[in-house]
Design a protein around this motif. Structure first.
Motif, PDB file in Angstrom:
ATOM      1  N   GLU A  46      -8.298 -53.022  28.548  1.00  0.00           N
ATOM      2  CA  GLU A  46      -8.681 -52.309  29.756  1.00  0.00           C
ATOM      3  C   GLU A  46      -7.918 -52.820  30.979  1.00  0.00           C
ATOM      4  O   GLU A  46      -7.600 -54.007  31.086  1.00  0.00           O
ATOM      5  CB  GLU A  46     -10.191 -52.417  30.013  1.00  0.00           C
ATOM      6  N   THR A  49      -6.050 -54.930  37.168  1.00  0.00           N
ATOM      7  CA  THR A  49      -5.472 -54.830  38.501  1.00  0.00           C
ATOM      8  C   THR A  49      -3.981 -54.659  38.421  1.00  0.00           C
ATOM      9  O   THR A  49      -3.351 -55.015  37.427  1.00  0.00           O
ATOM     10  CB  THR A  49      -5.815 -56.076  39.332  1.00  0.00           C
ATOM     11  N   TYR A  59      -4.447 -52.463  43.402  1.00  0.00           N
ATOM     12  CA  TYR A  59      -5.491 -51.608  42.842  1.00  0.00           C
ATOM     13  C   TYR A  59      -6.314 -52.443  41.874  1.00  0.00           C
ATOM     14  O   TYR A  59      -5.771 -53.292  41.171  1.00  0.00           O
ATOM     15  CB  TYR A  59      -4.879 -50.408  42.122  1.00  0.00           C
ATOM     16  N   TYR A  60      -7.615 -52.174  41.852  1.00  0.00           N
ATOM     17  CA  TYR A  60      -8.508 -52.958  41.016  1.00  0.00           C
ATOM     18  C   TYR A  60      -9.456 -52.044  40.250  1.00  0.00           C
ATOM     19  O   TYR A  60      -9.871 -50.987  40.742  1.00  0.00           O
ATOM     20  CB  TYR A  60      -9.354 -53.903  41.875  1.00  0.00           C
ATOM     21  N   ALA A  61      -9.835 -52.497  39.071  1.00  0.00           N
ATOM     22  CA  ALA A  61     -10.923 -51.855  38.352  1.00  0.00           C
ATOM     23  C   ALA A  61     -12.218 -52.106  39.120  1.00  0.00           C
ATOM     24  O   ALA A  61     -12.385 -53.162  39.743  1.00  0.00           O
ATOM     25  CB  ALA A  61     -11.026 -52.407  36.939  1.00  0.00           C
ATOM     26  N   ASP A  62     -13.125 -51.155  39.064  1.00  0.00           N
ATOM     27  CA  ASP A  62     -14.388 -51.308  39.794  1.00  0.00           C
ATOM     28  C   ASP A  62     -15.141 -52.559  39.359  1.00  0.00           C
ATOM     29  O   ASP A  62     -15.839 -53.189  40.159  1.00  0.00           O
ATOM     30  CB  ASP A  62     -15.270 -50.071  39.575  1.00  0.00           C
ATOM     31  N   SER A  63     -15.001 -52.926  38.098  1.00  0.00           N
ATOM     32  CA  SER A  63     -15.744 -54.065  37.552  1.00  0.00           C
ATOM     33  C   SER A  63     -15.325 -55.398  38.144  1.00  0.00           C
ATOM     34  O   SER A  63     -16.077 -56.378  38.056  1.00  0.00           O
ATOM     35  CB  SER A  63     -15.601 -54.104  36.034  1.00  0.00           C
ATOM     36  N   LYS A  65     -13.587 -55.529  41.390  1.00  0.00           N
ATOM     37  CA  LYS A  65     -13.331 -55.368  42.817  1.00  0.00           C
ATOM     38  C   LYS A  65     -14.230 -56.298  43.625  1.00  0.00           C
ATOM     39  O   LYS A  65     -15.431 -56.380  43.381  1.00  0.00           O
ATOM     40  CB  LYS A  65     -13.548 -53.906  43.216  1.00  0.00           C
ATOM     41  N   GLY A  66     -13.631 -57.017  44.570  1.00  0.00           N
ATOM     42  CA  GLY A  66     -14.384 -57.954  45.391  1.00  0.00           C
ATOM     43  C   GLY A  66     -14.492 -59.346  44.802  1.00  0.00           C
ATOM     44  O   GLY A  66     -14.903 -60.279  45.499  1.00  0.00           O
ATOM     45  N   ARG A  67     -14.130 -59.496  43.525  1.00  0.00           N
ATOM     46  CA  ARG A  67     -14.200 -60.811  42.873  1.00  0.00           C
ATOM     47  C   ARG A  67     -12.822 -61.319  42.481  1.00  0.00           C
ATOM     48  O   ARG A  67     -12.585 -62.526  42.496  1.00  0.00           O
ATOM     49  CB  ARG A  67     -15.081 -60.732  41.618  1.00  0.00           C
ATOM     50  N   ASP A  90     -16.723 -61.064  31.765  1.00  0.00           N
ATOM     51  CA  ASP A  90     -15.286 -61.191  32.051  1.00  0.00           C
ATOM     52  C   ASP A  90     -14.543 -61.888  30.909  1.00  0.00           C
ATOM     53  O   ASP A  90     -13.312 -61.965  30.932  1.00  0.00           O
ATOM     54  CB  ASP A  90     -15.066 -61.983  33.341  1.00  0.00           C
ATOM     55  N   ARG A 104      -2.204 -47.766  35.580  1.00  0.00           N
ATOM     56  CA  ARG A 104      -3.595 -48.083  35.269  1.00  0.00           C
ATOM     57  C   ARG A 104      -3.851 -48.000  33.772  1.00  0.00           C
ATOM     58  O   ARG A 104      -4.869 -48.506  33.290  1.00  0.00           O
ATOM     59  CB  ARG A 104      -4.551 -47.142  35.998  1.00  0.00           C
TER      60      ARG A 104
END
Length: 122
Positions: A46, A49, A59-63, A65-67, A90, A104
């Motif tokens: 999968e 980023t 760009y980041y996967a939603d899972s 994002k922010g981490r 993870d 992606r």
């Protein structure tokens, strides 16, 4: 040809951090879009980023994002993945990837590293 070698994986407790590195050799590093994928046992590879050739777009996967934060140093031919607030979900084999354009999907990748294992314990 582009050769990619990942490092920095390991075992960490939930909530901890790791930084992965991917060293590239071969064709000019700065001409490639770089990124990371991951694959957990029994699951498909999968997207995690990606970062543009000059680092201007990410760009980041939603899972994640922010981490997670991707960055690159074109002088060192290296791309990094800073992973914070790690979760057991993870846990996976993390692959460095390179391509000529933003990607992606795994089928869009031109070159792969061999992978580095990240294990997050609960």
């Amino acid at each position: 040809q582009v050769q990619l070698v990942e490092s920095g994986g390991g075992l960490v407790q939930a909530g901890g951090s790791l930084r992965l590195s991917c060293a590239a050799s071969g064709r000019p590093f700065s001409s490639y879009v770089m990124g990371w994928f991951r694959q957990a046992p029994g699951k498909e590879r999968e997207f995690v980023t990606t970062i543009s050739w000059n680092g201007g777009s990410t760009y980041y996967a939603d899972s994640v994002k922010g981490r997670f934060t991707i960055s690159r140093n074109n002088d060192k031919n290296t791309v990094y993945l800073q992973m914070n607030s790690l979760k057991p979900e993870d846990t996976a084999l993390y692959y460095c990837a390179a391509a000529r354009s933003i990607f992606r999907a795994a089928y869009s990748v031109d070159y792969w590293g061999q992978g580095t294992q990240v294990t997050v314990s609960s």
